[in-house]
Design an enzyme around this catalytic site. Structure first.
Site, PDB file in Angstrom:
ATOM      1  N   CYS A  33      13.323 -18.167   1.619  1.00 20.17           N
ATOM      2  CA  CYS A  33      14.326 -17.198   1.156  1.00 20.17           C
ATOM      3  C   CYS A  33      15.329 -16.899   2.265  1.00 20.17           C
ATOM      4  O   CYS A  33      16.049 -15.913   2.205  1.00 20.17           O
ATOM      5  CB  CYS A  33      13.661 -15.925   0.652  1.00 20.17           C
ATOM      6  SG  CYS A  33      12.693 -15.081   1.904  1.00 20.17           S
ATOM      7  N   ALA A  91      -1.091 -15.634   8.135  1.00 25.14           N
ATOM      8  CA  ALA A  91      -1.101 -16.875   7.363  1.00 25.14           C
ATOM      9  C   ALA A  91      -1.550 -18.076   8.201  1.00 25.14           C
ATOM     10  O   ALA A  91      -2.385 -18.871   7.760  1.00 25.14           O
ATOM     11  CB  ALA A  91       0.299 -17.130   6.817  1.00 25.14           C
TER      12      ALA A  91
HETATM   13  N1  SAH Z   1       5.267 -13.773  -2.753  1.00 23.40           N
HETATM   14  C1  SAH Z   1       5.554 -12.366  -2.743  1.00 23.40           C
HETATM   15  C2  SAH Z   1       6.663 -11.976  -1.791  1.00 23.40           C
HETATM   16  C3  SAH Z   1       6.419 -12.365  -0.367  1.00 23.40           C
HETATM   17  S1  SAH Z   1       7.307 -11.423   0.793  1.00 23.40           S
HETATM   18  C4  SAH Z   1       5.855 -11.902  -4.153  1.00 23.40           C
HETATM   19  O1  SAH Z   1       5.889 -12.733  -5.076  1.00 23.40           O
HETATM   20  O2  SAH Z   1       6.033 -10.705  -4.370  1.00 23.40           O
HETATM   21  C5  SAH Z   1       6.611 -11.939   2.280  1.00 23.40           C
HETATM   22  C6  SAH Z   1       5.255 -11.340   2.603  1.00 23.40           C
HETATM   23  O3  SAH Z   1       4.775 -11.991   3.765  1.00 23.40           O
HETATM   24  C7  SAH Z   1       5.248  -9.852   2.923  1.00 23.40           C
HETATM   25  O4  SAH Z   1       4.382  -9.195   2.048  1.00 23.40           O
HETATM   26  C8  SAH Z   1       4.717  -9.771   4.366  1.00 23.40           C
HETATM   27  O5  SAH Z   1       3.822  -8.677   4.563  1.00 23.40           O
HETATM   28  C9  SAH Z   1       3.979 -11.070   4.503  1.00 23.40           C
HETATM   29  N2  SAH Z   1       3.858 -11.617   5.866  1.00 23.40           N
HETATM   30  C10 SAH Z   1       4.781 -11.615   6.855  1.00 23.40           C
HETATM   31  N3  SAH Z   1       4.316 -12.276   7.923  1.00 23.40           N
HETATM   32  C11 SAH Z   1       3.080 -12.736   7.616  1.00 23.40           C
HETATM   33  C12 SAH Z   1       2.091 -13.504   8.295  1.00 23.40           C
HETATM   34  N4  SAH Z   1       2.314 -13.955   9.535  1.00 23.40           N
HETATM   35  N5  SAH Z   1       0.956 -13.783   7.662  1.00 23.40           N
HETATM   36  C13 SAH Z   1       0.718 -13.349   6.407  1.00 23.40           C
HETATM   37  N6  SAH Z   1       1.612 -12.624   5.714  1.00 23.40           N
HETATM   38  C14 SAH Z   1       2.780 -12.301   6.296  1.00 23.40           C
END
Ligand code: SAH
Length: 422
Positions: free
Chosen positions: A366, A306
């Site tokens: 969360c 991200a």
């Molecule tokens: N918004 C989603 C839930 C998010 S859960 C829904 O509505 O279903 C958090 C997500 O963040 C996970 O899928 C995980 O793979 C991702 N994640 C964790 N660290 C991350 C990073 N550094 N960059 C991008 N994605 C990441």
């Protein structure tokens, strides 16, 4: 049964129905006569009494600072054998939880995805049950719940007739130091597909079992997916994204299986970019988009970190009208809160910078350890850092099938802000 006697005055929180007994509140432990070990065993059912030996309730013994998680208070005394009592209690709690979801209108032809049991919020501390159509996915967060997993599965299928299969998925949630007997994952009731024979229309892969959320088909891979396979807790917030999406360029950051993206597409977004670091998640996003919008040409899924993605896009001068930031819990424990707040500030500042004038940011946390005020402060600092004018349009939280027991405010974990960025 083993009896836990509390120190004087330590009964007060239990009398107010708080479901946890901390180890520091315990004066002494009177072991059951048949006991072989010197202390209760983790997961054992124990009775809790006040210093003057009045029965306060019964619950599962745990090793750690929370020593007992109470399943029942004074008026629900143990009767019959322990097994009979726990079976009766599970049936009663599950029936009450199901009735509540029915009354709230969550079970509909276009919505068969919901959380049936939300731990303390449904008076079953240590237990989570998510329902996807005819399959329930059970997660135990305590050894006590692990030990009664079969009774839980039986009680679910008895009380909820449309559930015919129960999958157990507790490999990530059981206390990792606890001695666990038996499998932490696997089918408890009626494996609906045979994984030994090739997939066919009669024997589809698990992720082919579509669940419906507000009319959207979602592929849930509870065998390999995160948590119970899907993040049901964002259902209402996704519906709000749909209302704001028309004509917008949308970025769904931390998209997992693409929940928010699907609602944005249905809401008429001009374009939707879904980003997640997990390739498996991105594969499921693409499958979900294909399933719901087979002719869709305005969706792009990207496997990326991200922070890197936002920096790269910014360097290229890219902007969005609507950004969703739904990161994983940055703080899993209290001692990680400071770092987590810094993380929230950083990612939110990056997102706010990339919003076109008059655009919208949906931002979430969360982390249970980060409360509403602290999160809002982190977002405030992010806004101030960018110098943009920002207004709060909505304050969001977890939905009605993730209820917060009023006597257990610790159950509040999901919070979100919808911001208008000038
Ligand atoms: N918004 C989603 C839930 C998010 S859960 C829904 O509505 O279903 C958090 C997500 O963040 C996970 O899928 C995980 O793979 C991702 N994640 C964790 N660290 C991350 C990073 N550094 N960059 C991008 N994605 C990441």
């Amino acid at each position: 049964m083993t009896t836990i006697i509390l120190k004087p005055h330590k009964e007060e929180s239990v009398l107010r129905f708080h479901p946890w007994v901390f180890s520091g509140a315990i004066a002494r432990i009177v072991l059951d006569a048949t006991h072989r070990a010197a202390a209760p065993e983790e997961g054992e059912l124990v009775c809790v009494q006040s210093a003057d030996e009045k029965v306060l309730g019964a619950g599962h013994w745990q090793v750690g600072s929370i020593a007992v998680r109470l399943l029942a208070f004074g008026d629900e005394r143990i009767s019959g054998t322990e097994d009979e009592w726990i079976r009766g209690l599970l049936l009663k709690r599950i029936a009450a939880a199901y009735r509540m979801r029915q009354r709230l209108g969550l079970l509909r032809e276009d919505n068969n995805t919901y959380r049936l049991i939300h731990g303390e919020g449904d008076m079953l501390p240590g237990l989570v049950v998510d329902v996807y159509g005819s399959t329930a996915v059970v997660q135990a967060h305590s050894v006590g719940m692990h030990l009664c997993r079969k009774e839980i599965a039986e009680a679910i299928t008895e009380e909820v007739k449309e559930i015919t299969a129960v999958y157990y998925k507790s490999d990530d949630t059981l206390p990792f130091k606890a001695p666990i007997e038996g499998d932490k994952t696997g089918w408890l009731i009626a494996q609906p597909i045979n994984l030994e024979i090739p997939e066919s229309p009669d024997n589809p892969a698990p992720e082919e079992y579509g669940a419906k959320e507000n009319g959207i088909d979602v592929r849930i891979d509870w065998l390999r997916g995160q948590k119970t396979g899907f993040f049901i807790d964002q259902r209402e917030n996704r519906a709000l994204v749909e209302r704001y999406a028309a004509g917008k360029d949308v970025l769904n950051m931390f998209c997992y299986t693409g929940g928010f993206s699907l609602y944005a597409l249905r809401g008429g977004a001009k374009s939707v970019h879904s980003v997640d670091v997990s390739q498996k998640a991105i594969d499921l996003v693409n499958a979900n988009v294909e399933r719901n919008f087979p002719k869709c040409t305005n969706h792009k899924a990207v496997t990326a970190d991200a922070f890197d993605y936002l920096s790269e896009q910014r360097a290229q001068g890219h902007q969005y009208d609507l950004i969703i930031l739904d990161p994983p819990a940055f703080a899993k424990h209290r001692d990680a809160v400071k770092n987590a707040l810094r993380g929230y500030q950083r990612i939110n500042a990056k997102a706010i910078e990339m919003i076109r004038p008059g655009g919208i940011l949906f931002t979430f946390s969360c982390s249970q350890a980060v409360d509403k005020e602290a999160f809002r402060l982190a977002v405030f600092s992010a806004a101030a850092q960018t110098g943009r004018k920002v207004r709060i349009l909505h304050q969001l939280h977890q939905p009605q099938d993730h209820p917060i027991n009023i006597y257990h405010p610790e159950g509040e974990y999901l919070k979100g802000l919808v911001l208008y960025v000038e």
